[in-house]
Write an enzyme that holds these catalytic residues in place. Structure first.
Site, PDB file in Angstrom:
ATOM      1  CE  LYS A 115      10.116  -9.196  -5.441  1.00  0.00           C
ATOM      2  NZ  LYS A 115      11.324  -9.200  -6.334  1.00  0.00           N
ATOM      3  CG  HIS A 116       6.661  -8.317   2.655  1.00  0.00           C
ATOM      4  ND1 HIS A 116       5.562  -8.323   1.817  1.00  0.00           N
ATOM      5  CD2 HIS A 116       6.318  -9.100   3.723  1.00  0.00           C
ATOM      6  CE1 HIS A 116       4.601  -9.070   2.351  1.00  0.00           C
ATOM      7  NE2 HIS A 116       5.035  -9.557   3.497  1.00  0.00           N
ATOM      8  CG  LEU A 117      12.588 -11.564   0.729  1.00  0.00           C
ATOM      9  CD1 LEU A 117      13.034 -10.314  -0.024  1.00  0.00           C
ATOM     10  CD2 LEU A 117      13.621 -12.670   0.540  1.00  0.00           C
TER      11      LEU A 117
END
Length: 306
Positions: A155-157
């Protein structure tokens, strides 16, 4: 209870600039050269970047998989590359430079422990995001898995500084947003023909990032609901029921459900719905010129019924 940010307010940009200079000097940061073309379509001045060296990113990713015995070992975020580290945000998130950047000072907000990109975003994700985007004019975005343009399962924004192009002071789609409701209600934007859900935020709260993050998280849940998406419990974690892209500023949010990753070989991520698309070569540039950028977006997200 909210975890306080470890990066003092107002200091992030100087840390980004400092670490970018270091990463370029040591070769950890690999800028991808592009050729920029603009195409007017549907009231939007689309930015089309022809990415001449995108293959380097793919070759690097394939090399990591070849060298590693498992996909988890090939995760570039666990551990992260020290030369790309910018700042600690909290006990749950940190900020990295995007190793293969097309846009200068492109950032990744990464979870400290492994979480799937297909997991729904949570309040800690929004606190980390707004700790950053309230410190300098920027666009936050999320590609919720491979079908939405994500290249990593962790998960990465992501954040890119604004403007995306020095010739224009705003995002390409922003002229259309003036016709949208500004009362915080979920709506669609007149003129944006692809399926989406939009809501304005109170930009006066930009100096209170934690409060704005809380409101934005609630807005995110309403955007999901308006788009027909919901949580699916998988091993005790809320997973998305379908892929989507999310665009976030301190003034507004937009969520775009995805039907396919690409059309005629042209892949689209969240930046496409802000008006910034990428092609690999002259053939794809000709294709996007022939189809029209708005049509490309409608093909990967669906078309709003008349």
């Amino acid at each position: 209870m909210n975890t306080p940010s470890r990066e003092s307010s107002g200091t992030l940009w100087s840390a980004i600039v400092r670490q970018t200079a270091h990463a370029l000097a040591c070769g950890a940061l690999r800028r991808i050269q592009t050729r920029l073309v603009t195409i007017e379509d549907g009231g939007v001045r689309f930015l089309i970047r022809q990415v001449s060296s995108l293959e380097r990113k793919e070759q690097h990713a394939q090399q990591r998989k070849t060298e590693s015995p498992s996909n988890r070992a090939a995760n570039p975020f666990l551990p992260c590359e020290p030369d790309l580290f910018v700042a600690d945000l909290s006990d749950t998130h940190l900020v990295l430079l995007n190793k293969f950047n097309v846009i200068d000072h492109h950032l990744l907000i990464v979870t400290r422990r492994f979480e799937l990109q297909e997991n729904l975003l949570n309040p800690a994700d929004f606190r980390a995001l707004f700790d950053c985007i309230t410190q300098f004019e920027s666009l936050g975005f999320y590609n919720s898995g491979p079908a939405a343009g994500a290249s990593q399962p962790h998960k990465h924004l992501q954040i890119v500084p604004l403007p995306l192009d020095e010739s224009a002071p705003h995002l390409p789609i922003e002229p259309l947003l003036a016709a949208a409701r500004n009362d915080g209600a979920v709506c669609t934007v007149p003129g944006l023909g692809f399926v989406h859900a939009f809501a304005a935020l109170d930009e006066k709260l930009a100096d209170r990032p934690q409060e704005l993050a809380r409101i934005a998280f609630d807005t995110y849940l309403r955007l999901l609901d308006a788009s027909g998406l919901h949580a699916v419990d998988v091993d005790g974690e809320p997973r998305q029921s379908a892929p989507y892209n999310l665009l976030v500023t301190t003034r507004w949010m937009m969520l775009v459900p995805r039907s396919v990753e690409s059309t005629e070989g042209i892949a689209v991520n969240a930046l496409g719905f802000a008006g910034s698309l990428f092609v690999r070569n002259d053939a794809q540039m000709q294709t996007i010129t022939r189809l029209g950028p708005m049509n490309v977006l409608q093909r990967v997200a669906g078309t709003i019924a008349a």
